[in-house]
Design a protein around this motif. Structure first.
Motif, PDB file in Angstrom:
ATOM      1  N   GLY A 197       0.777  -1.222   0.000  1.00 11.26           N
ATOM      2  CA  GLY A 197       0.000   0.000   0.000  1.00 11.26           C
ATOM      3  C   GLY A 197       0.811   1.275   0.000  1.00 11.26           C
TER       4      GLY A 197
ATOM      5  N   GLY B  53      -6.246  -4.115  -1.834  1.00 11.06           N
ATOM      6  CA  GLY B  53      -5.310  -3.006  -1.766  1.00 11.06           C
ATOM      7  C   GLY B  53      -5.758  -1.820  -2.594  1.00 11.06           C
ATOM      8  N   TRP B  54      -4.772  -1.060  -3.053  1.00 15.09           N
ATOM      9  CA  TRP B  54      -5.042   0.152  -3.811  1.00 15.09           C
ATOM     10  C   TRP B  54      -5.149  -0.153  -5.301  1.00 15.09           C
ATOM     11  CZ3 TRP B  54      -6.121   4.892  -1.768  1.00 15.09           C
ATOM     12  CH2 TRP B  54      -5.889   5.033  -0.398  1.00 15.09           C
TER      13      TRP B  54
ATOM     14  N   SER C  33      -0.517  -4.478  -3.675  1.00  9.92           N
ATOM     15  CA  SER C  33      -1.072  -3.164  -3.336  1.00  9.92           C
ATOM     16  C   SER C  33       0.034  -2.114  -3.377  1.00  9.92           C
ATOM     17  CB  SER C  33      -1.706  -3.202  -1.940  1.00  9.92           C
ATOM     18  OG  SER C  33      -2.192  -1.927  -1.574  1.00  9.92           O
TER      19      SER C  33
END
Length: 285
Positions: free
Chosen positions: A109, A174-175, A250
């Protein structure tokens, strides 16, 4: 008259070809199928149908090389690129390669910039790292654009939403990073005709989000139900191995270096604007 050679002239390549044709250049797009060849000719470029795993002696000399073809499906090296680069009759003045942000691997992340060590977590990403190495060995000033998820007309998860497929819950995932295909094409075209200060760039909108907001926004625009959320246990029984591999990584991508060196802000800094434009383009087609 300068010549642009686009190896792997698909969705992004056709957009670059159109820009090169508009600039008065001779443009050759290398494709594999008759349908792809027709798309290349439709923007005024010449189509060259070749199997990148076969004989590439027909590749022409060029001033600008845009390499957008994916690596082979197996191994840790991009043998396809090695064959293509060896077949070039002469050294191009400009070289641009579209790679993937997957070369960073899982960053937990954290923000990912171009200066951090590469930690590819899959063979697919290792092939991309090898391809980057080959391009930079061909020309030390070659430009590598590391792209995340590419979206645009015809490249949206509309069918998944209509089928009522769930997505991984943001709390478990995650992102998400993305770039609109028109922005990516503009970056590639400009990288192929100007000298930038660095050789590697994150080609993204610089606005990472959680995956859920992207799907929810698209569903709302289409008047569809927002997708249900599931956890990892269920995801592992429903999603493909490739999709799971993306979800397990992520990172948040910064495009600060690209904007600073190129002077180009992405047209679609907000994915909502990009989604709306993509849906309008699909309706027009």
């Amino acid at each position: 008259m300068p010549t642009s050679l686009i190896i792997g002239c698909g969705d992004t390549g056709v957009r670059v070809a159109a820009r090169a044709v508009a600039a008065g250049e001779e443009v050759v797009g290398v494709v594999r199928s008759a349908a792809s060849a027709a798309r290349v000719r439709a923007v005024g470029a010449r189509a060259l149908t070749l199997d990148l795993d076969g004989d590439l002696s027909a590749l022409p000399a060029c001033d600008r090389l845009f390499y957008f073809a994916p690596p082979p499906r197996e191994g840790d090296t991009d043998t396809r690129m090695a064959t293509a680069l060896a077949a070039l009759p002469s050294l191009p003045e400009y070289v641009v390669y579209i790679s993937t942000s997957g070369v960073y691997g899982d960053c937990g992340g954290a923000w990912a910039t171009e200066t951090q060590p590469l930690r590819p977590g899959t063979a697919r990403a290792r092939r991309r790292v090898d391809a980057e190495r080959q391009v930079r060995a061909l020309r030390g000033d070659a430009i590598v654009l590391r792209a995340p998820g590419i979206y645009g007309p015809g490249r949206l998860p509309v069918d998944r939403l209509r089928a009522g497929e769930p997505i991984l819950d943001d709390a478990a995932g995650g992102w998400s990073n993305r770039v609109h295909i028109d922005d990516l094409a503009e970056y590639a075209w400009q990288a192929g005709r100007t000298r930038w200060a660095h050789g590697v760039y994150n080609a993204c909108d610089g606005q990472p989000t959680r995956l859920g907001i992207f799907y929810d926004t698209l569903a709302d625009m289409l008047g569809l139900e927002r997708p249900a959320r599931i956890g990892w246990d269920e995801a592992e029984t429903r999603f493909s191995a490739m999709r799971l591999s993306f979800l397990r990584e992520s990172r948040r991508l910064s495009n600060a270096r690209l904007v600073a060196d190129s002077g180009i802000e992405p047209h679609f800094t907000d994915f909502r604007d990009g989604l709306a434009a993509s849906l309008r383009a699909q309706s027009a087609d």
